[in-house]
Design a protein around this motif. Structure first.
Motif, PDB file in Angstrom:
ATOM      1  N   ARG A   1       0.829  -1.200   0.000  1.00  0.00           N
ATOM      2  CA  ARG A   1       0.000   0.000   0.000  1.00  0.00           C
ATOM      3  C   ARG A   1       0.871   1.261   0.000  1.00  0.00           C
ATOM      4  N   GLU A   2       1.924   1.250   0.796  1.00  0.00           N
ATOM      5  CA  GLU A   2       2.814   2.405   0.865  1.00  0.00           C
ATOM      6  C   GLU A   2       3.481   2.669  -0.480  1.00  0.00           C
ATOM      7  N   LEU A   3       3.919   1.590  -1.154  1.00  0.00           N
ATOM      8  CA  LEU A   3       4.565   1.733  -2.466  1.00  0.00           C
ATOM      9  C   LEU A   3       3.625   2.378  -3.483  1.00  0.00           C
ATOM     10  N   PHE A   4       2.412   1.861  -3.579  1.00  0.00           N
ATOM     11  CA  PHE A   4       1.486   2.350  -4.595  1.00  0.00           C
ATOM     12  C   PHE A   4       0.872   3.696  -4.226  1.00  0.00           C
ATOM     13  N   GLU A   5       0.643   3.926  -2.940  1.00  0.00           N
ATOM     14  CA  GLU A   5       0.117   5.229  -2.524  1.00  0.00           C
ATOM     15  C   GLU A   5       1.108   6.344  -2.837  1.00  0.00           C
TER      16      GLU A   5
ATOM     17  N   VAL B   1       2.888   6.861  -5.314  1.00  0.00           N
ATOM     18  CA  VAL B   1       2.864   7.328  -6.709  1.00  0.00           C
ATOM     19  C   VAL B   1       1.449   7.643  -7.187  1.00  0.00           C
ATOM     20  N   GLY B   2       0.479   7.583  -6.282  1.00  0.00           N
ATOM     21  CA  GLY B   2      -0.894   7.923  -6.642  1.00  0.00           C
ATOM     22  C   GLY B   2      -1.683   6.821  -7.300  1.00  0.00           C
ATOM     23  N   ALA B   3      -1.180   5.585  -7.229  1.00  0.00           N
ATOM     24  CA  ALA B   3      -1.853   4.480  -7.920  1.00  0.00           C
ATOM     25  C   ALA B   3      -3.089   3.985  -7.199  1.00  0.00           C
ATOM     26  N   LEU B   4      -3.316   4.467  -5.990  1.00  0.00           N
ATOM     27  CA  LEU B   4      -4.529   4.071  -5.259  1.00  0.00           C
ATOM     28  C   LEU B   4      -5.564   5.191  -5.262  1.00  0.00           C
ATOM     29  N   ASP B   5      -5.309   6.228  -6.041  1.00  0.00           N
ATOM     30  CA  ASP B   5      -6.259   7.326  -6.178  1.00  0.00           C
ATOM     31  C   ASP B   5      -7.506   6.811  -6.886  1.00  0.00           C
ATOM     32  N   ALA B   6      -8.654   6.888  -6.213  1.00  0.00           N
ATOM     33  CA  ALA B   6      -9.896   6.350  -6.777  1.00  0.00           C
ATOM     34  C   ALA B   6     -10.301   7.059  -8.053  1.00  0.00           C
ATOM     35  N   GLY B   7      -9.773   8.235  -8.292  1.00  0.00           N
ATOM     36  CA  GLY B   7     -10.134   8.984  -9.493  1.00  0.00           C
ATOM     37  C   GLY B   7      -9.295   8.650 -10.704  1.00  0.00           C
ATOM     38  N   LYS B   8      -8.321   7.748 -10.543  1.00  0.00           N
ATOM     39  CA  LYS B   8      -7.451   7.362 -11.662  1.00  0.00           C
ATOM     40  C   LYS B   8      -7.484   5.857 -11.859  1.00  0.00           C
TER      41      LYS B   8
ATOM     42  N   LEU C   1      -1.365  -7.752 -10.051  1.00  0.00           N
ATOM     43  CA  LEU C   1      -1.796  -8.606  -8.955  1.00  0.00           C
ATOM     44  C   LEU C   1      -1.708  -7.853  -7.629  1.00  0.00           C
ATOM     45  N   ALA C   2      -0.594  -7.146  -7.415  1.00  0.00           N
ATOM     46  CA  ALA C   2      -0.437  -6.396  -6.167  1.00  0.00           C
ATOM     47  C   ALA C   2      -1.529  -5.342  -6.026  1.00  0.00           C
ATOM     48  N   LEU C   3      -1.856  -4.654  -7.104  1.00  0.00           N
ATOM     49  CA  LEU C   3      -2.921  -3.649  -7.064  1.00  0.00           C
ATOM     50  C   LEU C   3      -4.269  -4.288  -6.741  1.00  0.00           C
ATOM     51  N   MET C   4      -4.513  -5.471  -7.291  1.00  0.00           N
ATOM     52  CA  MET C   4      -5.764  -6.157  -6.971  1.00  0.00           C
ATOM     53  C   MET C   4      -5.804  -6.568  -5.505  1.00  0.00           C
ATOM     54  N   GLU C   5      -4.653  -6.957  -4.951  1.00  0.00           N
ATOM     55  CA  GLU C   5      -4.605  -7.275  -3.527  1.00  0.00           C
ATOM     56  C   GLU C   5      -4.971  -6.054  -2.688  1.00  0.00           C
ATOM     57  N   LEU C   6      -4.739  -4.861  -3.247  1.00  0.00           N
ATOM     58  CA  LEU C   6      -5.053  -3.617  -2.550  1.00  0.00           C
ATOM     59  C   LEU C   6      -6.445  -3.096  -2.896  1.00  0.00           C
ATOM     60  N   GLY C   7      -7.225  -3.908  -3.610  1.00  0.00           N
ATOM     61  CA  GLY C   7      -8.606  -3.542  -3.892  1.00  0.00           C
ATOM     62  C   GLY C   7      -8.853  -2.875  -5.219  1.00  0.00           C
ATOM     63  N   ARG C   8      -7.809  -2.768  -6.073  1.00  0.00           N
ATOM     64  CA  ARG C   8      -8.011  -2.136  -7.372  1.00  0.00           C
ATOM     65  C   ARG C   8      -8.443  -3.179  -8.401  1.00  0.00           C
TER      66      ARG C   8
END
Length: 276
Positions: free
Chosen positions: A216-220, A222-229, A246-253
């Motif tokens: 989560r820290e890695l992707f947050e 760079v803004g990859a967990l921004d719900a608007g993107k 796969l990692a993004l899907m583990e984080l709910g994306r």
């Protein structure tokens, strides 16, 4: 059917090897680099030298890559995928566990192709064959197979992105391009507007996926967990990109897509821009 985890441990697999609803697939491909560039080779020989007992081998290089695609390793069409995995003994009722004996990205590539074709009953063996051996579990030599069966594929077009889509995405503020290559490769050249989350940083020294909090820290960052993107992952050839997906899907994306052609396709036209 009940949901299955995106990862399973070697301990879990060891306990479930005799389960008739489980199918284990070795997805190994060998990728190497030298002064002449990149070289790929089937993992069949290494599979025959040692694999998880009962596992069948699926040759992604020859069976699941479309030679007519826009770049090497392009995903085959739905009918071809269904025929290959059905022949490997995977049916709609099976829980599939995929692994490789390299660095995990070929296992995530096969996991992604199953998901692309509508099947989420697939888990990646966390740590792959190295973790299996490190746990002291035995391996088997030679070739093993499952009885052929029928696999139903239903493509999810939203899970895959073409070069034309990415060309449009460069100017789209609602899309975030996530480059999964190493940081030095990212600095040498990337699609404009991309951010970088190297696939090698998604796993620990033992090859297992990092805890969700660390991902989560890695992707947050760079803004990859921004719900608007909407995140679109890519790499050199569409392989490492699937580990980031796969990692993004583990984080709910659940909206992440993979640019299948990745840099191989993007750089095929010298007129396409690169950012450095």
């Amino acid at each position: 059917m009940s949901a299955v985890p995106r990862h399973v441990s070697v301990e879990w697999l060891h306990e479930h090897l005799a389960d008739p609803t489980v199918r284990v697939l070795d997805a190994t491909v060998h990728l190497s680099f030298d002064e002449d560039g990149a070289h790929v080779a089937s993992g069949r020989e290494s599979y025959e030298r040692g694999h998880v007992p009962g596992a069948a081998f699926v040759d992604q290089l020859t069976s699941l890559s479309d030679p007519g695609g826009e770049a090497p390793f392009a995903a085959v069409d739905t009918d071809r995928f269904a025929a290959v995995v059905g022949a490997a003994g995977v049916g709609d009722e099976h829980h599939v566990v995929v692994y490789d004996s390299v660095n995990g990205i070929w296992a995530t590539r096969l996991w992604w192709q199953f998901g692309l074709e509508g099947n989420d009953r697939v888990s990646v063996l966390d740590g792959g064959l190295d973790a299996w051996r490190a746990a002291g579990y035995e391996t088997t030599t030679g070739t093993e197979t499952y009885p052929p069966t029928t696999f139903t594929a239903r493509r999810r077009p939203e899970r895959i992105t073409s070069t034309a889509d990415v060309e449009a995405a460069v100017a789209d503020p609602d899309v975030l391009l996530v480059n999964a290559l190493g940081r030095e490769e990212f600095e040498r050249g990337r699609i404009p507007g991309s951010v970088n989350v190297p696939f090698g940083e998604l796993v620990g020294p033992d090859g297992r996926m990092r805890p969700v909090e660390e991902l989560r820290e890695l992707f947050e960052s760079v803004g990859a967990l921004d719900a608007g993107k909407r995140p679109v992952t890519y790499c050199g050839g569409g392989i490492a990109a699937t580990a980031a997906a796969l990692a993004l899907m583990e984080l709910g994306r659940d909206d992440v897509a993979v640019y299948d052609g990745s840099m191989n396709a993007w750089t095929a036209d010298p007129n396409r821009p690169l950012e450095r």
